[in-house]
Design a protein around this motif. Structure first.
Motif, PDB file in Angstrom:
ATOM      1  N   LEU A 267      -0.697  -3.747  -3.256  1.00 32.90           N
ATOM      2  CA  LEU A 267      -0.441  -4.974  -4.006  1.00 32.90           C
ATOM      3  C   LEU A 267      -1.592  -5.953  -3.815  1.00 32.90           C
ATOM      4  O   LEU A 267      -2.193  -6.040  -2.735  1.00 32.90           O
ATOM      5  CB  LEU A 267       0.877  -5.614  -3.546  1.00 32.90           C
ATOM      6  CG  LEU A 267       2.158  -4.829  -3.831  1.00 32.90           C
ATOM      7  CD1 LEU A 267       3.358  -5.558  -3.231  1.00 32.90           C
ATOM      8  CD2 LEU A 267       2.360  -4.642  -5.329  1.00 32.90           C
ATOM      9  N   HIS A 268      -1.874  -6.713  -4.853  1.00 30.78           N
ATOM     10  CA  HIS A 268      -2.964  -7.692  -4.781  1.00 30.78           C
ATOM     11  C   HIS A 268      -2.618  -8.805  -3.792  1.00 30.78           C
ATOM     12  O   HIS A 268      -1.529  -9.383  -3.831  1.00 30.78           O
ATOM     13  CB  HIS A 268      -3.221  -8.289  -6.166  1.00 30.78           C
ATOM     14  CG  HIS A 268      -4.284  -9.333  -6.166  1.00 30.78           C
ATOM     15  ND1 HIS A 268      -5.619  -9.036  -5.991  1.00 30.78           N
ATOM     16  CD2 HIS A 268      -4.209 -10.696  -6.306  1.00 30.78           C
ATOM     17  CE1 HIS A 268      -6.324 -10.150  -6.037  1.00 30.78           C
ATOM     18  NE2 HIS A 268      -5.500 -11.166  -6.224  1.00 30.78           N
ATOM     19  N   GLY A 269      -3.539  -9.065  -2.875  1.00 28.29           N
ATOM     20  CA  GLY A 269      -3.358 -10.152  -1.915  1.00 28.29           C
ATOM     21  C   GLY A 269      -2.373  -9.860  -0.810  1.00 28.29           C
ATOM     22  O   GLY A 269      -1.953 -10.784  -0.090  1.00 28.29           O
ATOM     23  N   PHE A 296      -0.456 -15.114   7.005  1.00 33.63           N
ATOM     24  CA  PHE A 296      -1.623 -15.028   7.861  1.00 33.63           C
ATOM     25  C   PHE A 296      -2.681 -16.051   7.425  1.00 33.63           C
ATOM     26  O   PHE A 296      -2.878 -16.286   6.232  1.00 33.63           O
ATOM     27  CB  PHE A 296      -2.226 -13.624   7.821  1.00 33.63           C
ATOM     28  CG  PHE A 296      -1.369 -12.594   8.487  1.00 33.63           C
ATOM     29  CD1 PHE A 296      -1.399 -12.447   9.865  1.00 33.63           C
ATOM     30  CD2 PHE A 296      -0.528 -11.776   7.738  1.00 33.63           C
ATOM     31  CE1 PHE A 296      -0.607 -11.500  10.493  1.00 33.63           C
ATOM     32  CE2 PHE A 296       0.260 -10.825   8.360  1.00 33.63           C
ATOM     33  CZ  PHE A 296       0.228 -10.687   9.745  1.00 33.63           C
ATOM     34  N   PRO A 297      -3.366 -16.642   8.381  1.00 37.82           N
ATOM     35  CA  PRO A 297      -4.363 -17.668   8.036  1.00 37.82           C
ATOM     36  C   PRO A 297      -5.655 -17.046   7.543  1.00 37.82           C
ATOM     37  O   PRO A 297      -5.962 -15.889   7.853  1.00 37.82           O
ATOM     38  CB  PRO A 297      -4.585 -18.381   9.369  1.00 37.82           C
ATOM     39  CG  PRO A 297      -4.330 -17.326  10.395  1.00 37.82           C
ATOM     40  CD  PRO A 297      -3.231 -16.465   9.827  1.00 37.82           C
ATOM     41  N   PRO A 298      -6.431 -17.800   6.768  1.00 42.27           N
ATOM     42  CA  PRO A 298      -7.769 -17.329   6.400  1.00 42.27           C
ATOM     43  C   PRO A 298      -8.629 -17.185   7.651  1.00 42.27           C
ATOM     44  O   PRO A 298      -8.362 -17.825   8.677  1.00 42.27           O
ATOM     45  CB  PRO A 298      -8.306 -18.421   5.475  1.00 42.27           C
ATOM     46  CG  PRO A 298      -7.099 -19.201   5.051  1.00 42.27           C
ATOM     47  CD  PRO A 298      -6.113 -19.099   6.162  1.00 42.27           C
ATOM     48  N   ILE A 339       7.755 -10.417   1.149  1.00 42.03           N
ATOM     49  CA  ILE A 339       6.345 -10.419   0.731  1.00 42.03           C
ATOM     50  C   ILE A 339       6.167 -10.996  -0.666  1.00 42.03           C
ATOM     51  O   ILE A 339       5.032 -11.059  -1.172  1.00 42.03           O
ATOM     52  CB  ILE A 339       5.759  -8.998   0.766  1.00 42.03           C
ATOM     53  CG1 ILE A 339       6.465  -8.095  -0.243  1.00 42.03           C
ATOM     54  CG2 ILE A 339       5.829  -8.412   2.176  1.00 42.03           C
ATOM     55  CD1 ILE A 339       5.852  -6.703  -0.360  1.00 42.03           C
ATOM     56  N   SER A 340       7.243 -11.442  -1.289  1.00 42.59           N
ATOM     57  CA  SER A 340       7.176 -11.920  -2.669  1.00 42.59           C
ATOM     58  C   SER A 340       6.667 -13.360  -2.738  1.00 42.59           C
ATOM     59  O   SER A 340       6.459 -14.027  -1.709  1.00 42.59           O
ATOM     60  CB  SER A 340       8.567 -11.842  -3.310  1.00 42.59           C
ATOM     61  OG  SER A 340       9.440 -12.810  -2.747  1.00 42.59           O
TER      62      SER A 340
END
Length: 430
Positions: A267-269, A296-298, A339-340
Motif C-alpha cells: 500500500l502507498h505510504g 511513525f515520525p519522519p 492502518i486506514s
C-alpha cells in the motif's frame, strides 16, 4: 482462491424444522434393521492414501505478488489429487436418466480430498446412493477435538440432495441446532460470477449416535469414555462436474494471512504507519509475524520521536485455537482499520503503539486442527510457564510484554481474540 472471502452482509440463521430430526434418526435405525440395503463403500480413506503416497510438504501455500493486479496470488503447494478421472459432462447427464440392472439410478460416487492447507477429513463412506458418513481427524498428537472440518468434493450431480453425516463429533450441543449452517464454495461460481463462500444445507440436525469412544490416555491426562454425536446436513450442489469445498466456518489459512500482509506492505505510504517483523519461528518452522502499528515520525524529527516515547502500548493476538477462524477475520478487520485514513484510526495511532501477533498457532491452522498445537496440547493452557522450545510463540509473546514492562511501558490492554462454537454472533476477547 478466487472469492475466498465471507460476504459483506448480515447472515440469517437457518430455521430448522423440528420433525426432521425424528425422520433422520429413524433412517439411522433402519441401518441396523436392514443392513443389506446399505452400500458401505469407502469413498475416501486418508490413512490408506498416506501409506501409498510419496512424502509431501504439508506447508502453507506459496504467495506471489502480482504487480499488474495489485494483489496476491495463492499457489497451492499440495496437489489436490483426484482419486479417479472425472467422467465427461455427457456421461454425468446420462446418470440422471438411466437405470442399472437392479432398477436403481446409476449415480457416480463422490470423490473427496482433504490433503490441503487447513483441510480435515479422515474418511468418507457411501452408505446409500446420496448419503455419506464422514469421519474427522483428531488434532495432531491428540485423540480428541473432532470439530473443525474442511474438505474438497468432486464428481457430483447437480440438484440432487446429498446427505452428509459427520459421525464423530464430541460436544453434546452445537450451534448447528440453533440455526448455524455449513459453508459451501463452488469453484464454478467463483470463476464465473465471483461468488465466494455461501451458507448452505437443509435438514440440519445434531444428535447423539450409538458410537462410544473408549477411555484413553491423551497427552498425559486420562480421558473417560464418551458418547459421540452426529452432525447431518443435506446439500444440493449447484453444478455437475464442479469442484466444491465444504467447511465448518469461513476458512482463514496461514497463506491467507501471508497474502493479506503482503498486500498491506504494498500500500502507498504504509511505512509511515506499519512495521512487519518476525516474532519467532513456530515448532513446525513457520514464521510468526509481529506487526507494529502507530504513526511513525519522519526521519530526524526529534519532536515527533519524543512524542512516540509518551505513547502507551496495546498488544493484540489471535488464533491460539486454530479452529476459531472467525477470530482471524476480526483481526484482519482490526488491522485494516488501524492502518486506514479513518479519523479515529489516526487518533489511535497518534496515542498508542499497537503490537499485533495475528496468528499464534500457525502449525495448527495449516494442519487443520481445531484446538491444539503440533504437540496435541491446548496452547491457551500454557501461558503461565511456556517452554521456549515447545511453545515458542507463547514464550516470545510473554517475553515481548515483559520487555515492555521492564522498560516502564506496561501495556494498557492485552486482547486475545477467540471464537465460540456454541454462542451465536460472538467473538471472545480476553
Amino acid at each position: 482462491m478466487y472469492s475466498h472471502r465471507p460476504p459483506h452482509y448480515l447472515e440469517q440463521l437457518y430455521d430448522p424444522i423440528q420433525s426432521v430430526q425424528r425422520t433422520l434418526m429413524l433412517l439411522d435405525i433402519a441401518r441396523a434393521v436392514h443392513p443389506e440395503t446399505l452400500i458401505n463403500r469407502v469413498a475416501y480413506d486418508q490413512d490408506e492414501l498416506v501409506k501409498t503416497e510419496e512424502p509431501t510438504n504439508h506447508a502453507a501455500s506459496n504467495i506471489k505478488w502480482d504487480p499488474a493486479l495489485r494483489r496476491c496470488k495463492i499457489l497451492p503447494s499440495i496437489p489436490q489429487t483426484r482419486l479417479t478421472a472425472d467422467p465427461p459432462l455427457d456421461v454425468l447427464s446420462q446418470h440422471m436418466n438411466e437405470e442399472n440392472s437392479t432398477g436403481t439410478v446409476n449415480i457416480p460416487i463422490l470423490q473427496f480430498e482433504s490433503r490441503h492447507e487447513c483441510g480435515n477429513l479422515r474418511k468418507a463412506i457411501q452408505v446409500r446412493i446420496f448419503e455419506y458418513d464422514l469421519v474427522l481427524n483428531s488434532d495432531i498428537g491428540s485423540t480428541r477435538h473432532h470439530q473443525w472440518f474442511y474438505f474438497e468434493i468432486h464428481n457430483m450431480v447437480a440438484d440432487f440432495p446429498y446427505r452428509f453425516n459427520i459421525i464423530n463429533c464430541e460436544k453434546s450441543c452445537s450451534s448447528f441446532t440453533q440455526g448455524m449452517q455449513p459453508l459451501l464454495y463452488s469453484a464454478h461460481d467463483a470463476l464465473t460470477n465471483g461468488t465466494g463462500w455461501q451458507r448452505c444445507g437443509k435438514r440440519i440436525c445434531y444428535y447423539k449416535n450409538n458410537f462410544v469412544r473408549k477411555a484413553t490416555e491423551d497427552t498425559g491426562r486420562a480421558s473417560a469414555a464418551q458418547n459421540m454425536y452426529t452432525l447431518t446436513f443435506t446439500i444440493c450442489f449447484p453444478h455437475s462436474h464442479d469442484t466444491c469445498y465444504i467447511a465448518y466456518h469461513y476458512p482463514y489459512s496461514y497463506s491467507s494471512l501471508q497474502a493479506h500482509l503482503l498486500e498491506v506492505q504494498h500500500l502507498h505510504g504504509i511505512n509511515a504507519v506499519l512495521r512487519r517483523q518476525t516474532l519467532c519461528t513456530s515448532l513446525g518452522g513457520n514464521p510468526v509475524d509481529l506487526l507494529t502499528i502507530t504513526q511513525f515520525p519522519p526521519p530526524h524529527n526529534k519532536t515527533t520521536l519524543n512524542s512516540m516515547n509518551d505513547r502507551e502500548y496495546v498488544v493484540l493476538s489471535a488464533r491460539v485455537h486454530p479452529g476459531e477462524s472467525n477470530a482471524s477475520w476480526i483481526m484482519k478487520g482490526v488491522i485494516n482499520f488501524l492502518i486506514s485514513d479513518n479519523e479515529k484510526a489516526q487518533q489511535l495511532r497518534s496515542k498508542f503503539i499497537f503490537k499485533i501477533i495475528p496468528m499464534l498457532n500457525p502449525d495448527g491452522v495449516i494442519n487443520g486442527s481445531h484446538r491444539c498445537s503440533l504437540l496435541g496440547v491446548d496452547m491457551n493452557r500454557q501461558w503461565i510457564n511456556p517452554h521456549p522450545n515447545l511453545y515458542p510463540t507463547l514464550y516470545n509473546t510473554k517475553g515481548l510484554i515483559q520487555l515492555l514492562v521492564a522498560l516502564g511501558k506496561r501495556p494498557v490492554l492485552y486482547c486475545d481474540f477467540h471464537g465460540h462454537s456454541r454462542k451465536k454472533k460472538r467473538v471472545h476477547v480476553r
